[in-house]
Design an enzyme around this catalytic site. Structure first.
Site, PDB file in Angstrom:
ATOM      1  N   ASP A  27      31.258  -1.327 -30.437  1.00 30.01           N
ATOM      2  CA  ASP A  27      30.076  -1.970 -29.859  1.00 30.01           C
ATOM      3  C   ASP A  27      29.458  -2.966 -30.833  1.00 30.01           C
ATOM      4  O   ASP A  27      29.557  -2.789 -32.049  1.00 30.01           O
ATOM      5  CB  ASP A  27      29.064  -0.870 -29.483  1.00 30.01           C
ATOM      6  CG  ASP A  27      27.992  -1.378 -28.531  1.00 30.01           C
ATOM      7  OD1 ASP A  27      28.201  -2.441 -27.902  1.00 30.01           O
ATOM      8  OD2 ASP A  27      26.945  -0.716 -28.425  1.00 30.01           O
ATOM      9  N   ASN A  75      31.312  -2.393 -17.437  1.00 29.70           N
ATOM     10  CA  ASN A  75      31.322  -3.741 -18.020  1.00 29.70           C
ATOM     11  C   ASN A  75      31.618  -4.842 -16.993  1.00 29.70           C
ATOM     12  O   ASN A  75      31.413  -6.023 -17.281  1.00 29.70           O
ATOM     13  CB  ASN A  75      32.309  -3.829 -19.195  1.00 29.70           C
ATOM     14  CG  ASN A  75      31.837  -3.112 -20.447  1.00 29.70           C
ATOM     15  OD1 ASN A  75      32.634  -2.594 -21.227  1.00 29.70           O
ATOM     16  ND2 ASN A  75      30.528  -3.074 -20.687  1.00 29.70           N
TER      17      ASN A  75
END
Ligand code: IPE
Ligand code: IPE
Ligand code: MG
Length: 243
Positions: A27, A75
């Site tokens: 991330d 996502n």
């Protein structure tokens, strides 16, 4: 002096219990780019570059399975341009790195609902998996269009069509998950300082040790991977008992 310190660190890591399976939530690509006034997609490009040294280091240390969260079922909510760039980077990564990964003894496999990825991505994955199928040193497990809730539902629904009358056991469910045959992760690493799971391996992480790194993924390197492994080795795992 630096060399001596890193040799000692190296010996300490290899002398300790190694995690068999490390899972990483990669991330912070977007923030890395934003901090530099760049487009988020350049952060993703840099993030893909950061992956190769981590894979090589994990294989060198003797990790059996490295699972990396590359694209979640959530996502798809990102702008379509960003999603397209991510899918393109996956194809590029496989085209440019598969041969070297194969030389390093790495077998590529995936978790997630791959059939819903764009066709070029599916084709590249199939090719890379076939190319590396005989490798046994380490598994690089790419989590793509992966969500743990989606994985569990796919597993339960498939199990139901094959076993109408039985009750489902933990072992059976595990064998229907995308991770079938892999040990559960011992260590979960998340970069960029976020303290959450984000729908990653909800079943498999039951007893994983968690290491949160403040480093944004594009800056995550082998030194930080070793730091996470050292932290893991200093933990006392109890698995609900008195240890
Ligand atoms: C991780 O970086 C990569 C993917 C989720 C594909 P992010 O894109 O989530 O980066 P941040 O969290 O916005 O910084
Ligand atoms: C998790 O990161 C997914 C990947 C790293 C591929 P996200 O950036 O999507 O997670 P949230 O939105 O911060 O929970
Ligand atoms: Mg993020």
């Amino acid at each position: 002096m630096q060399d001596r310190a890193s040799n000692l660190e190296e010996e300490a890591i290899l002398a300790g219990d190694l995690p068999r399976h490390i899972a990483i939530i990669m991330d912070g690509n977007g923030r890395w780019a934003q901090q530099r006034g760049l487009d988020r997609t350049l952060g993703h490009r840099q993030g893909v570059k950061a992956l190769k040294p981590i894979v090589k280091e994990a294989a060198r240390i003797g990790i059996e399975v490295l699972t990396v969260y590359a694209f979640s079922t959530e996502n798809w909510r990102r702008p379509s341009h960003e999603v397209e760039v991510l899918m393109g980077l996956l194809v590029e990564f496989l085209a440019s790195e598969t041969a070297e990964l194969k030389d390093e003894g790495v077998r590529i496999r995936t978790i997630g609902d791959i059939a819903r990825l764009p066709l070029p991505a599916q084709q590249s994955l199939l090719w890379a998996q076939t190319e590396t199928a005989a490798q046994t040193r380490m598994i690089l497990n790419l989590a793509l269009n992966y969500g743990a809730r989606d994985e569990i539902l796919r597993a339960v629904n498939r199990w139901r069509t094959e076993n109408q009358d039985e009750a489902l056991s933990e072992e059976q469910l595990s064998s229907y998950l995308d991770t079938a045959g892999l040990p559960d992760p011992d260590l979960l690493i998340r970069s960029s300082g976020e303290f959450r799971i984000s729908n990653f391996l909800l079943w498999q992480l039951a007893y994983a040790e968690i290491y949160i790194s403040n480093i944004l993924w594009p800056d995550f390197d082998a030194v930080e991977l070793r730091r996470a492994i050292r932290a893991y080795q200093a933990r006392h795992r109890r698995f609900g008992g008195l240890g």
